[in-house]
Design an enzyme around this catalytic site. Sequence first.
Site, PDB file in Angstrom:
ATOM      1  N   ARG A  51       0.026 -33.994  19.679  1.00 38.25           N
ATOM      2  CA  ARG A  51      -0.325 -32.588  19.472  1.00 38.25           C
ATOM      3  C   ARG A  51      -1.058 -31.997  20.663  1.00 38.25           C
ATOM      4  NH1 ARG A  51       1.882 -28.729  18.687  1.00 38.25           N
ATOM      5  NH2 ARG A  51       2.981 -29.963  17.149  1.00 38.25           N
ATOM      6  N   LYS A  86      -8.849 -12.250  31.776  1.00 38.59           N
ATOM      7  CA  LYS A  86      -8.680 -12.254  30.311  1.00 38.59           C
ATOM      8  C   LYS A  86      -7.962 -13.551  29.924  1.00 38.59           C
ATOM      9  CE  LYS A  86      -8.454  -7.227  30.228  1.00 38.59           C
ATOM     10  NZ  LYS A  86      -7.590  -6.034  30.044  1.00 38.59           N
ATOM     11  N   LYS A 118     -16.105  -1.512  38.822  1.00 37.00           N
ATOM     12  CA  LYS A 118     -15.386  -0.843  37.738  1.00 37.00           C
ATOM     13  C   LYS A 118     -16.054   0.496  37.411  1.00 37.00           C
ATOM     14  CE  LYS A 118     -12.791  -2.955  35.187  1.00 37.00           C
ATOM     15  NZ  LYS A 118     -11.313  -2.909  35.049  1.00 37.00           N
ATOM     16  N   GLU A 148     -12.325   0.360  41.431  1.00 39.45           N
ATOM     17  CA  GLU A 148     -11.387   0.976  40.489  1.00 39.45           C
ATOM     18  C   GLU A 148     -11.501   2.494  40.529  1.00 39.45           C
ATOM     19  OE1 GLU A 148     -10.985  -0.440  36.229  1.00 39.45           O
ATOM     20  OE2 GLU A 148     -12.007   1.489  35.930  1.00 39.45           O
ATOM     21  N   ASP A 170      -6.103   2.604  38.226  1.00 39.38           N
ATOM     22  CA  ASP A 170      -6.133   2.299  36.797  1.00 39.38           C
ATOM     23  C   ASP A 170      -5.456   3.376  35.965  1.00 39.38           C
ATOM     24  OD1 ASP A 170      -6.969   0.612  34.630  1.00 39.38           O
ATOM     25  OD2 ASP A 170      -8.476   2.120  34.146  1.00 39.38           O
TER      26      ASP A 170
END
Length: 233
Positions: A51, A86, A118, A148, A170
Amino acid sequence: LAGLPLAQAAFAALDPDIRVVAEKADGDALRPGDVIARIEGPARPALSAERTALNFLGHLSGVATATAAFADRIAHTRAKICCTRKTTPGLRVFEKYAVRCGGGANHRFGLDDAILIKDNHIAVAGSIAAALDGAKAYAGHLVKIEIEVDTLDQLDQVLAHGAADVVLLDNMGPDALREAVARVAGRLVTEASGNVSLETVRAIAETGVDLISVGRITHSAPTLDLGLDVALG
């Protein structure tokens, strides 16, 4: 295919005498029914490791397959598909490896790889210029700075300042991206991001951007259906 060395390590951890004979290599395209590897050895440790080995193979091959689907759509352009941070906790290095197996490229592995400014950072700093000034004062000469923007007016401010190495465009549509690439004129690396899908990625790539970052190739990749069948002999 991606993750075969991890599957091999899972079997070896249970019994170093188990032989894993690879029929395919990471990065190979797979078809239904393909044999990836043959495992030879005692049944108990082989089934104990089954597994874990299949989890690695299924998940990472899913990431590679999702990446390849995007990369294939833009193969006629110079753009590259990039992953993001992410990722699954504890599996970032492996997932980013799988992205490369699928024909993609890696973005940052962590916050210390480069500075990415950001929208929230700009808000806290007070302006694009203030954010870039702070980053430039902090960064060593080998540290890249990316910022960004979501409007062409913000892009103009970045270009006028001159401290950035990369600009993250963005949630811009194709027309705005095309204009942004024209204004940058090769002075910065251009990266498009924001809700990129298989339906939109071709149009984004054809605007001339250098990179397209896609979070879903890691955080939402479906698992590739793989199995292990036993033959006693």
